[in-house]
Design a protein around this motif. Structure first.
Motif, mmCIF file in Angstrom:
data_model
loop_
_atom_site.group_PDB
_atom_site.id
_atom_site.type_symbol
_atom_site.label_atom_id
_atom_site.label_comp_id
_atom_site.label_asym_id
_atom_site.label_seq_id
_atom_site.Cartn_x
_atom_site.Cartn_y
_atom_site.Cartn_z
ATOM 1 N N UNK C 99 -50.533 24.656 15.508
ATOM 2 C CA UNK C 99 -51.597 25.647 15.560
ATOM 3 C C UNK C 99 -52.311 25.691 16.889
ATOM 4 N N UNK C 100 -53.171 26.697 16.995
ATOM 5 C CA UNK C 100 -53.903 26.945 18.221
ATOM 6 C C UNK C 100 -54.879 25.814 18.508
ATOM 7 N N UNK C 101 -54.977 25.471 19.758
ATOM 8 C CA UNK C 101 -56.023 24.538 20.175
ATOM 9 C C UNK C 101 -57.020 25.339 20.997
ATOM 10 N N UNK C 102 -58.269 25.265 20.621
ATOM 11 C CA UNK C 102 -59.293 26.013 21.340
ATOM 12 C C UNK C 102 -60.171 25.049 22.126
ATOM 13 N N UNK C 107 -61.163 18.464 23.273
ATOM 14 C CA UNK C 107 -61.508 17.045 23.399
ATOM 15 C C UNK C 107 -61.203 16.243 22.146
ATOM 16 N N UNK C 108 -61.260 16.901 20.996
ATOM 17 C CA UNK C 108 -60.973 16.197 19.748
ATOM 18 C C UNK C 108 -59.506 15.795 19.708
ATOM 19 N N UNK C 109 -58.641 16.731 20.113
ATOM 20 C CA UNK C 109 -57.207 16.428 20.122
ATOM 21 C C UNK C 109 -56.903 15.312 21.108
ATOM 22 N N UNK C 113 -55.254 11.677 20.361
ATOM 23 C CA UNK C 113 -54.086 11.155 21.065
ATOM 24 C C UNK C 113 -54.399 9.781 21.636
ATOM 25 N N UNK C 114 -55.591 9.647 22.199
ATOM 26 C CA UNK C 114 -55.965 8.346 22.771
ATOM 27 C C UNK C 114 -56.093 7.271 21.708
ATOM 28 N N UNK C 115 -56.446 7.682 20.502
ATOM 29 C CA UNK C 115 -56.630 6.697 19.431
ATOM 30 C C UNK C 115 -55.317 6.196 18.866
#
Lengths: 543, 354, 227
Positions: C99-102, C107-109, C113-115
Motif C-alpha cells: 500500500x501507499x506510504x504517505x 517515519x513510522x515505516x 524497519x529499524x526495529x
C-alpha cells in the motif's frame, strides 16, 4: 413540502433556492450558528443528521457547505452555505454542540482550508502533521516537495498536550482541555497494529483493562485524493474512488459516475443500470464477508476469517472475469460500464447464489451460535438511535440502531426502484445487532441479484460520451449506499474539463467517531471487537 | 509387556562395570540431560508442524508442504533461521531480567517435561510426590512471563503479563483440584504407581462420573494454562500485537515459542497419565485375550497416542473458538470451574469411601 | 568449489523471467570461489532462512486485502512456510510493504524497519509502494518506499494479484539463497540503498532506540506500573 416552507419562513435572513429535492440556504457567517440551531431544534422538521461539511475555496472567499438531512423526511436534503472573505485568519462558528458528527468535519475543513471554528474544543489538524506548511485545498497552495519534505522523524505527540482552540465567542465560552490527564495510562493502538483495519492510530487511556478515553489520529494513509481530482479530467479521476474504500470499490465509483452523469444529463442505458446494480450487490456481499471475517479475527477466531475469504474468492472470480480486475474492478465509466459482461457471468452468478446461501448457514453455525462469540457480543457497545443520527453513523451501523437510512430505499438509483428488497432494520443497537445485520444484508443482496440476473435487458452497455467530457457549470450531489453507509459525492464544476472541487463523504469517518463514543467504559478486547463491528476502512477516511 | 527399565538398568550396570560410582552418575546425568533436551526440541518442532497442518486442515488449506516430504522439515528450517536471527539489545529494558525471563519459562517447562513417565522406567525421576512436583514446577513459568512483560518496558507486554498472571494463578486452582480428585482415587502421588494402578482399567472409567468431570475440568484449565486460544489473552494477537513477548527477537523469542508448544504437550501428557492410563495399554477386566492383544502395542506408542489425542483436542478448540474477554475468563474459572471442582472432590471422596 | 545454481524447490528456475541481476551476481560469486566448508554451512543457513520467512503484518491500504487473500484458503502461502505472520517487528523477517506510504506514515515505516532484527528484507507490493502509483500527483504521497528503506523485491500491480505476490516471494527466496553468512565482507550490496549514508543511518538507529517506541512511553510505564 409545506412543513419545509413553514420552516424556511422562520429564516427570513437566508436566501433560498430549490433544485429538485435539494434546498439551498445561503446565510452570512454571523447568522450561521443561529440558522443551524433553528434547523436542528425547531419543532416542524428537525434536521438532525449532518451529512457532511464541504470546505470550499472560491478563489476570493472561503466557504462552507453543510449538508443536512432529516431522519423523519430522509428524501429531502438541505444545504446550508456560508462564506468568509477573510483568508488570513478566517473564523466561523462551530456547530459541534448541535451535531456530534461536526467534530471531525470541522477539523477536516480546518486542516485543508485553514478555517478556524470558534467553539470547537479541538482544533488540531486532522490528517496532516501538525508541522505541515500550508492548506492543501486552497487554490494558492504550494505543493512543491521543498516546502514539505518527507519527514524522517516521528511526529512528537505529547500525551498531556493542551488542545489548540479558537475561542472568541463570549456567549459560548469553552475552556482549553487537556487531551489526557497526568497519571493516565495511555496506550497506542496503531498506526501499525493488526486490528485497526488499516493505519489508524488510536490513543487509549486505560484504567486496568477498562477504556477511559479514546483519541483517534488519522492521516497515516491520507493521499490527497480530493486535491488530485482537481488536476484530473473526469474519466481520469474515476479510478481514485476504487482505491478509497477498496472492499466495496465499484459502489464508490458508481456514486461518482452518478454525480457526473447528473451534470451531463446523460441517460444511462438500462442494461448498464442492471449490470451496475448486480456488480454493486456482489461487491457488497464481498465486503460484508470480509467485514464478518475481520470481526471474527479481531475476536480471535482466525478460522472464521479464512472461511469468509474463501467465499469471497468466488465473487472475486466473477468480478475478475467480467471487469478484468480482482480487487479493483475499475468497471463503471461515465455513461455505463467499461465492457459488456462475460458470457459466463449469468451462469456463474446463478451458481454462486445457492452456494452462498449454503455457506451462510455454515457461517452462522461456526460463529453466530458460538457461546463465546455470543457472550462477547451481547450487551456491549450500545448505540442509541439518537446518538447514531447525531454521530452520522450511516449504513448497517445506523440500521442496527433502528435508523432508517438506506439510500437504496430513500433515493433509489440504478434499478433499486424496480426490485423488491427489504431494508434490514434492528432495534437493539448492540454489537450483536451490528454483526447480524451484515449477514442479513448478504441474504438480501443475494435476493436482489436473483431478481436481476435473468432479466438483464439487451442493448448498449454504455451511453456514447464525447471524447472530452466537460460538465456544465454548477454543483452536483449524489449519494449511494456503500457497504459501510452513505457515500456522498459533491462536484463543483465551472464548465471546464477538470472539476473545480470534488468532495467525497466517507461513511467510515463518522464510524470512527462512533467508536470513540461507544467504546468508553468497555475493555481493551471490546475496543478491537467494536472496531470490527463498525467495519470501517481507513483509506476511505483519509482519502 | 516390554519395560524400558530393562534398558536403563543394563546401561547403568554397563557403566558401573567400567567407572567408579561418581563418574557413573555424572555420565548418566549428562546422558539424561542430552536425551531430555533432544526429545524436548524434537517434540516441540514436531508439535509446531502438527499445529500448522491441523490448523490448515480446519481452514480448508494445505499447510506447509514444500520443505521436505509433506513439509515435515518446515519447523527445522524455522529453527535454523531463528537460531541465527539477531538478538536485539534494547535500550531502557532491565537487561538482566529481560534475559532471565525466557530462560525461566523454558526451564519450567523442561523440568516438568523431565518428570513425565513416558514408559515403564523411562522416567527421569520418580518422586513419591510426583503430582505435587508437576504442579509446582509447571507454575514456575508464570514468573518468567511476568518478568518478560515487566522488564520489556512496553505497555503491550505489561498488559499481557498482568493478564497472564491473573489467568495462570486462577486456573492453577482448577488444575490442582481436578488432579487432586485422582490422587484421592489412587491414594498416591507417585506417577509410576498411578499408572500401575490403571493396569486393569483407566481412571477415567474407574472413577465413574467424578473422574470424567475432573478430566474435562483439567482439559479446560490446563488449556488455559498454556495460554492458547480461546484463552490466549496474554498474547492476544489482535489486541496486544504479540503480548508479553513483543520485544523479544531471535532465539529468545524462540524459547517462548518452543515453551508454548511444549506446555501444550505437557498438559496433554499429564491428562493422559492421570486419566487415560499413561503408557498403560487399554485393559478391560475379564477380557483376557483382548488385554493380551493390547499388550503387543508398545507402551511408548500408547503414551504418545493418548497425548496426541489430547493435543488434537486442544488444537481443535484453539482453531474453532474466538477469544474470551478477561472478565469472562475469570468468571469462567471462579464462578463455574472452581465450584464444580470442589463439589467434584466431595463426590470423589464419597466414591472412594463407599 | 563451484557455486551451485540457485535452486528452490517451490518453483522451477526456468519459470522465472527476470534473472539478469541474480545471474550476474552468481557469475561474480563463481569468479571468487568459496571454501567448501563455509559454503556447505552457508547452504544450510540459507536453506533455513529462505524456507522460513515470517512476514510482518503491515498493510496500509488496498494491497493489504490481497495480502489477506494470500493467507486465506485459495492461495495459501502456508505451503511455503510463510504463514507465520508476526505482529511484532522484532520477530519478523520481511516487511510486505502493501500500500501507499504517505508523509505521515514514512517515519513510522522507517522505525518499524529499524526495529526489526537482522536478517531483514523488504518487499514493495503494488505501484504505490514502488513509485507512488496512481497517487503520483499527490502532495502527501512518498514516491516509493525505497526513498525511506531499502527494498529487495518489487512486485508491480495495482494491486498485484496474489499469484504475483507468490512470484515475488519466490524471487526473494532465491535471493536469500545467494547470501553468505560466513563471508560477509565480500558480499556486495544485495538491496538498493536509500539516500542516507551509513553513518547517518547508524545515528538514526540510535535515535530510534533512545526515543522509546510509541508503544512504550516509559514515563507512563512507571506511573501505570505503580498503580
Amino acid at each position: 413540502m409545506n412543513i419545509l416552507e413553514n420552516l424556511l419562513a422562520l429564516l427570513p435572513f437566508a436566501t433560498v433556492e430549490q433544485k429538485e429535492n435539494i434546498f439551498t440556504l445561503t446565510v452570512s457567517k454571523e447568522k450561521l450558528y443561529e440558522t443551524a440551531s433553528i434547523l436542528k431544534k425547531n419543532e416542524l422538521v428537525s434536521f438532525d443528521f449532518l451529512c457532511d461539511i464541504i470546505g470550499m475555496d472560491y478563489g476570493d472567499s472561503l466557504g462552507l457547505i453543510y449538508r443536512l438531512n432529516s431522519s423523519a423526511y430522509p428524501a429531502y436534503t438541505l444545504t446550508l452555505k456560508t462564506s468568509t472573505e477573510e483568508r488570513e485568519n478566517p473564523r466561523i462558528d462551530s456547530v459541534i454542540d448541535l451535531w456530534d458528527s461536526a467534530d471531525l468535519y470541522e477539523r477536516e475543513a480546518h486542516d485543508f482550508l485553514g478555517i478556524a471554528f470558534t467553539g470547537n474544543p479541538d482544533m488540531r489538524r486532522l490528517f496532516l502533521r501538525q508541522d505541515w506548511k500550508g492548506y492543501p485545498l486552497r487554490k494558492d497552495y504550494d505543493a512543491s516537495p521543498e516546502v514539505n519534505p518527507i519527514p524522517m522523524e516521528n511526529e512528537k505527540i505529547e500525551d498531556m498536550e493542551t488542545l489548540p482552540i479558537i475561542d472568541l465567542n463570549p456567549d459560548r465560552k469553552i475552556e482549553p482541555e487537556k487531551l489526557f490527564e497526568a497519571g493516565e495510562y495511555v496506550v497506542n493502538f496503531g498506526p501499525q497494529h493488526p486490528a485497526t483495519h488499516g493505519v489508524l492510530h488510536l490513543r487509549v487511556a486505560l484504567d486496568g483493562e477498562i477504556i477511559m478515553k479514546i483519541d483517534p489520529n488519522f492521516g497515516y494513509i491520507h493521499r490527497g485524493i480530493e486535491k488530485m481530482c482537481e488536476a484530473y479530467t473526469y474519466p481520469q479521476m474515476l479510478h481514485l474512488t476504487d482505491r478509497m474504500d477498496y472492499v466495496s470499490g465499484p459502489i464508490n465509483r458508481h456514486g461518482l459516475c452518478l454525480a457526473i452523469e447528473k451534470g451531463l444529463e446523460l441517460e444511462v442505458p438500462e442494461r448498464a443500470q442492471y449490470i451496475r446494480t448486480i456488480i454493486d450487490e456482489l461487491s457488497r456481499v464481498a465486503s460484508h464477508l470480509l467485514g464478518w471475517g475481520c470481526m471474527a479475527m479481531d475476536m480471535g477466531s482466525i478460522t472464521a476469517f479464512v472461511y469468509g475469504m474463501r467465499d469471497r474468492e468466488k465473487i472475486m472470480d466473477i468480478i475478475e472475469e467480467t471487469c478484468g480486475g480482482r480487487l479493483m474492478a475499475n468497471y463503471n465509466v461515465i455513461g455505463g460500464v467499461m465492457a459488456d459482461i462475460h458470457p459466463d457471468f449469468q451462469k456463474k452468478v446463478k451458481e454462486f447464489i445457492p452456494y452462498m446461501r449454503k455457506m451462510l448457514k455454515e457461517h452462522h453455525l461456526l460463529f453466530t451460535g458460538n457461546p463465546i462469540a455470543r457472550g462477547r457480543m451481547d450487551g456491549v457497545g450500545y448505540l442509541s438511535k439518537e446518538k447514531a443520527i447525531s454521530l452520522g453513523a450511516t449504513g448497517p451501523t445506523g440500521r442496527a440502531s433502528g435508523w432508517h437510512n438506506d439510500i437504496r430505499k430513500i433515493e433509489p438509483y440504478a434499478v433499486y426502484g424496480k426490485v423488491a428488497f427489504e431494508e434490514m432494520l434492528r432495534e437493539g443497537g448492540m454489537t450483536f445487532d451490528r454483526y447480524i445485520i451484515r449477514l442479513d444484508e448478504i441474504k438480501e443482496s443475494l435476493h436482489i441479484i436473483e431478481q436481476l440476473i435473468d432479466n438483464i435487458p439487451e442493448g448498449a452497455y454504455a451511453a456514447k460520451t464525447k471524447a472530452v467530457i466537460k460538465v456544465p457549470e454548477g454543483e452536483y450531489f449524489s449519494r449511494v449506499e456503500n457497504a459501510r453507509g452513505e457515500f456522498g459525492v459533491y462536484i463543483n464544476s465551472r464548465g471546464d474539463k477538470y472539476p473545480y472541487r470534488v468532495k467525497f463523504r466517507s461513511p467510515s469517518m463518522t464510524l470512527v467517531n462512533t467508536l470513540k463514543a461507544i467504546a468508553v467504559g468497555t475493555k481493551v478486547a471490546d475496543l478491537i471487537m467494536l472496531g470490527g463491528s463498525l467495519d470501517y476502512v481507513v483509506p476511505c477516511i483519509d482519502r | 509387556m516390554f519395560q524400558f527399565s530393562v534398558v536403563t538398568q543394563w546401561i547403568d550396570e554397563f557403566l558401573r562395570s567400567y567407572l567408579s560410582e561418581g563418574w557413573t552418575l555424572l555420565v548418566e546425568f549428562v546422558l539424561i540431560a542430552l536425551l531430555v533436551l533432544t526429545a524436548y526440541a524434537v517434540l516441540a518442532l514436531l508439535l509446531i508442524y502438527i499445529e500448522r497442518k491441523v490448523c490448515a486442515f480446519f481452514q480448508c488449506r494445505i499447510g506447509p508442504n514444500r520443505v521436505g516430504p509433506f513439509g515435515i522439515l518446515q519447523s527445522v528450517a524455522d529453527m535454523v533461521k531463528i537460531l541465527l536471527k539477531e538478538i536485539i539489545r534494547i535500550n531502557k529494558v532491565d537487561s538482566f531480567l529481560f534475559t532471565l525471563a525466557c530462560f525461566l519459562v523454558i526451564i519450567a517447562s523442561l523440568c516438568t517435561f523431565g518428570a513425565l513417565p513416558f514408559d515403564g522406567g523411562l522416567h527421569v525421576i520418580d518422586f513419591n510426590i510426583g503430582v505435587f512436583y508437576l504442579l509446582a514446577v509447571s507454575s514456575l513459568g508464570v514468573v518468567g512471563i511476568l518478568l518478560a512483560g515487566w522488564s520489556s518496558n512496553n505497555k503491550y507486554t505489561m498488559i499481557g503479563a498482568m493478564r497472564s498472571g491473573a489467568q495462570l494463578i486462577s486456573y492453577e486452582l482448577s488444575c490442582g483440584l481436578s488432579l487432586l480428585s485422582i490422587v484421592i482415587l489412587s491414594g498416591t502421588m507417585q506417577l509410576s504407581q498411578i499408572v500401575e494402578q490403571q493396569s486393569d482399567l483407566w481412571f477415567i472409567f474407574k472413577g465413574h462420573v467424578p473422574a470424567f468431570i475432573a478430566f474435562v475440568i483439567y482439559l479446560i484449565a490446563g488449556h488455559a494454562e498454556t495460554n492458547r486460544g480461546p484463552f490466549d489473552l496474554p498474547e492476544a494477537e489482535s489486541e496486544l500485537t504479540a503480548g508479553y513477548h513483543t520485544e523479544y527477537s531471535g532465539i529468545q523469542f524462540g524459547f517462548f515459542y518452543l515453551a508454548e508448544y511444549l506446555n501444550m504437550f505437557i498438559i496433554a501428557a499429564i491428562a493422559a497419565t492421570m486419566f487415560l492410563g499413561g503408557w498403560m495399554p487399554f485393559h478391560v477386566p475379564g477380557w483376557e485375550s483382548f488385554n493380551g492383544i493390547m499388550d503387543y502395542i508398545p507402551p511408548v506408542i500408547w503414551f504418545f497416542g493418548k497425548t496426541f489425542f489430547c493435543v488434537f483436542l486442544a488444537l481443535w478448540v484453539r482453531w474453532a473458538f474466538p477469544r474470551l474477554r478477561i472478565d469472562q475468563l475469570l468468571a469462567l474459572e471462579w464462578k463455574i470451574l472452581l465450584p464444580i471442582g470442589l463439589i467434584n472432590i466431595i463426590l470423589m471422596t464419597l466414591l472412594v469411601i463407599l | 568449489m563451484e557455486v551451485k545454481d540457485i535452486f528452490i524447490r517451490n518453483m522451477k528456475t526456468e519459470d522465472f523471467n527476470e534473472n539478469e541481476y541474480l545471474d550476474e551476481y552468481l557469475k561474480e560469486l563463481r569468479a571468487n570461489g568459496v571454501n567448501i566448508v563455509i559454503s556447505k554451512l552457508d547452504d544450510l543457513i540459507n536453506w533455513g532462512r529462505s524456507n522460513s520467512v515470517w512476514p510482518l503484518t503491515f498493510a496500509t491500504s488496498c494491497c493489504g486485502i490481497e495480502f489477506m487473500c494470500l493467507g486465506a484458503a485459495r492461495y495459501d502461502f502456508a505451503r511455503f512456510g510463510w504463514e507465520v505472520t508476526r505482529n511484532s517487528p522484532r520477530q519478523a523477517d520481511v516487511v510486505f510493504c502493501c500500500g501507499t506510504i504517505v508523509h505521515k506514515m514514512a517515519p513510522v515505516l522507517k522505525r518499524l524497519y529499524d526495529q526489526m532484527a537482522e536478517p531483514k528484507y523488504v518487499m514493495a507490493f503494488g505501484s504505490c509502494a514502488i513509485g507512488g502509483g496512481p497517487f503520483k500527483k499527490s502532495y502527501h504521497t512518498v514516491m516509493g518506499v525505497d526513498q525511506i528503506i531499502p527494498v529487495d523485491v518489487y512486485v508491480p500491480g495495482c494491486p498485484p494479484r496474489p499469484d504475483a505476490m507468490i512470484y515475488g516471494m519466490m524471487q526473494l527466496a532465491r535471493k536469500i539463497k545467494l547470501q553468505e553468512f560466513f563471508s560477509l565482507p565480500k558480499q556486495p550490496e544485495l538491496s538498493r540503498h536509500c539516500g542516507t549514508d551509513p553513518q547517518s543511518a547508524e545515528k538514526e538507529i540510535n535515535n530510534v532506540q533512545e526515543v522509546a517506541d510509541q508503544a512504550h512511553n516509559d514515563k507512563n510505564i512507571e506511573k501505570g506500573g505503580s498503580e
